[in-house]
Design an enzyme around this catalytic site. Structure first.
Site, PDB file in Angstrom:
ATOM      1  N   CYS A   8      18.195  50.575 120.713  1.00  0.00           N
ATOM      2  CA  CYS A   8      19.144  50.426 121.435  1.00  0.00           C
ATOM      3  C   CYS A   8      20.157  49.850 120.240  1.00  0.00           C
ATOM      4  O   CYS A   8      19.334  49.860 119.545  1.00  0.00           O
ATOM      5  CB  CYS A   8      19.886  50.315 122.874  1.00  0.00           C
ATOM      6  SG  CYS A   8      18.402  48.576 123.333  1.00  0.00           S
ATOM      7  N   ASN A  11      18.412  45.276 121.637  1.00  0.00           N
ATOM      8  CA  ASN A  11      17.155  45.674 122.335  1.00  0.00           C
ATOM      9  C   ASN A  11      17.463  44.657 123.790  1.00  0.00           C
ATOM     10  O   ASN A  11      15.971  43.561 123.171  1.00  0.00           O
ATOM     11  CB  ASN A  11      15.873  45.265 121.295  1.00  0.00           C
ATOM     12  CG  ASN A  11      14.961  45.512 122.053  1.00  0.00           C
ATOM     13  OD1 ASN A  11      13.438  44.605 121.049  1.00  0.00           O
ATOM     14  ND2 ASN A  11      14.736  46.164 122.514  1.00  0.00           N
ATOM     15  N   CYS A  13      19.452  45.844 126.781  1.00  0.00           N
ATOM     16  CA  CYS A  13      19.470  46.156 127.863  1.00  0.00           C
ATOM     17  C   CYS A  13      19.123  47.031 127.676  1.00  0.00           C
ATOM     18  O   CYS A  13      18.143  47.627 129.099  1.00  0.00           O
ATOM     19  CB  CYS A  13      21.496  46.512 127.788  1.00  0.00           C
ATOM     20  SG  CYS A  13      22.288  44.465 127.624  1.00  0.00           S
ATOM     21  N   ARG A  14      19.186  48.190 127.417  1.00  0.00           N
ATOM     22  CA  ARG A  14      18.901  49.155 127.430  1.00  0.00           C
ATOM     23  C   ARG A  14      17.612  50.081 127.162  1.00  0.00           C
ATOM     24  O   ARG A  14      16.907  50.503 127.999  1.00  0.00           O
ATOM     25  CB  ARG A  14      19.506  50.410 126.383  1.00  0.00           C
ATOM     26  CG  ARG A  14      20.852  50.745 126.840  1.00  0.00           C
ATOM     27  CD  ARG A  14      21.951  51.148 126.185  1.00  0.00           C
ATOM     28  NE  ARG A  14      22.551  50.853 125.475  1.00  0.00           N
ATOM     29  CZ  ARG A  14      23.033  51.184 124.234  1.00  0.00           C
ATOM     30  NH1 ARG A  14      23.474  52.394 124.182  1.00  0.00           N
ATOM     31  NH2 ARG A  14      23.139  50.190 122.928  1.00  0.00           N
ATOM     32  N   SER A  15      17.565  49.917 125.630  1.00  0.00           N
ATOM     33  CA  SER A  15      16.105  50.463 125.206  1.00  0.00           C
ATOM     34  C   SER A  15      14.637  48.950 126.383  1.00  0.00           C
ATOM     35  O   SER A  15      13.637  50.087 126.881  1.00  0.00           O
ATOM     36  CB  SER A  15      16.023  49.892 123.811  1.00  0.00           C
ATOM     37  OG  SER A  15      15.455  48.801 123.773  1.00  0.00           O
ATOM     38  N   ASP A 119      26.224  51.755 126.778  1.00  0.00           N
ATOM     39  CA  ASP A 119      26.098  50.237 127.413  1.00  0.00           C
ATOM     40  C   ASP A 119      26.971  49.711 128.267  1.00  0.00           C
ATOM     41  O   ASP A 119      27.309  48.741 128.560  1.00  0.00           O
ATOM     42  CB  ASP A 119      26.110  49.767 125.441  1.00  0.00           C
ATOM     43  CG  ASP A 119      25.256  48.970 125.321  1.00  0.00           C
ATOM     44  OD1 ASP A 119      25.453  47.793 126.135  1.00  0.00           O
ATOM     45  OD2 ASP A 119      26.080  48.083 124.288  1.00  0.00           O
TER      46      ASP A 119
HETATM   47  P1  4NP Z   1      21.906  46.697 123.975  1.00  0.00           P
HETATM   48  O1  4NP Z   1      23.012  46.679 124.302  1.00  0.00           O
HETATM   49  O2  4NP Z   1      21.925  47.679 122.870  1.00  0.00           O
HETATM   50  O3  4NP Z   1      21.073  47.906 125.607  1.00  0.00           O
HETATM   51  O4  4NP Z   1      20.536  46.297 124.369  1.00  0.00           O
HETATM   52  C1  4NP Z   1      23.714  45.087 123.598  1.00  0.00           C
HETATM   53  C2  4NP Z   1      23.238  44.243 123.800  1.00  0.00           C
HETATM   54  C3  4NP Z   1      24.284  43.150 122.778  1.00  0.00           C
HETATM   55  C4  4NP Z   1      24.796  43.427 122.055  1.00  0.00           C
HETATM   56  C5  4NP Z   1      24.898  44.835 121.949  1.00  0.00           C
HETATM   57  C6  4NP Z   1      24.403  45.938 123.019  1.00  0.00           C
HETATM   58  N1  4NP Z   1      25.581  42.307 121.137  1.00  0.00           N
HETATM   59  O5  4NP Z   1      26.670  42.866 120.102  1.00  0.00           O
HETATM   60  O6  4NP Z   1      25.588  41.280 121.620  1.00  0.00           O
END
Ligand code: 4NP
Length: 145
Positions: A8, A11, A13-15, A119
């Site tokens: 994702c 790294n 939340c989703r992945s 997300d």
């Molecule tokens: P992820 O979510 O891609 O599912 O881990 C996010 C977590 C943090 C951010 C973006 C997406 N960020 O911009 O900090």
């Protein structure tokens, strides 16, 4: 299929949630996750996601964020991305001649209608995200085992 990498953006939340769900179902498959960004390298999963996963009996506490690298194309049999932006960023790092498949995760879900895993860092719908990830994990398990 011996190894799967979930990818994702952050790294956190989703992945990592996909990794934690999938390794429960398929302990014989080497499973890892990574982010296309370096925003959260070294950090544990985002606390609201870890809490929502924990409520379902899924432990993410050992996971730490790392950034996707070009060597991941060599080190995994399948790369699974959460959205099309992840796919573009991953594909931009593909080594010449490498043929490792890169697939969107959401279409593996039973509902089969979504292309992308939204997300939850932005939507705040951690449970909805986990529902989609769980369904997609079941679909991926069926396909590769
Ligand atoms: P992820 O979510 O891609 O599912 O881990 C996010 C977590 C943090 C951010 C973006 C997406 N960020 O911009 O900090």
């Amino acid at each position: 299929m011996k190894s799967v990498l979930f990818v994702c953006l952050g790294n956190i939340c989703r992945s990592p949630a996909a990794e934690a769900l999938f390794r429960e179902r398929c302990p014989h498959i080497r499973t890892d996750s990574a982010g296309t960004s370096d925003f959260h390298v070294g950090e544990p999963p985002y606390a609201p996601m870890a809490t929502a996963a924990g409520a379902r009996g899924i432990d993410m506490s050992d996971l730490r964020a790392r950034q996707f690298t070009t060597s991941d194309f060599r080190n995994f049999d399948l790369i699974v991305v959460m959205d099309k932006e992840n796919r573009r960023n991953v594909e931009s790092l593909r080594p010449a001649g490498n043929t490792t498949p890169v697939e969107l995760f959401a279409p593996f879900a039973a509902e089969g209608t979504a292309d992308e895993v939204p997300d939850p860092y932005y939507s705040r719908d951690f449970d909805g995200c986990l529902d989609l990830l769980e369904s997609a994990a079941i679909g991926l398990q069926r396909k590769i085992s």
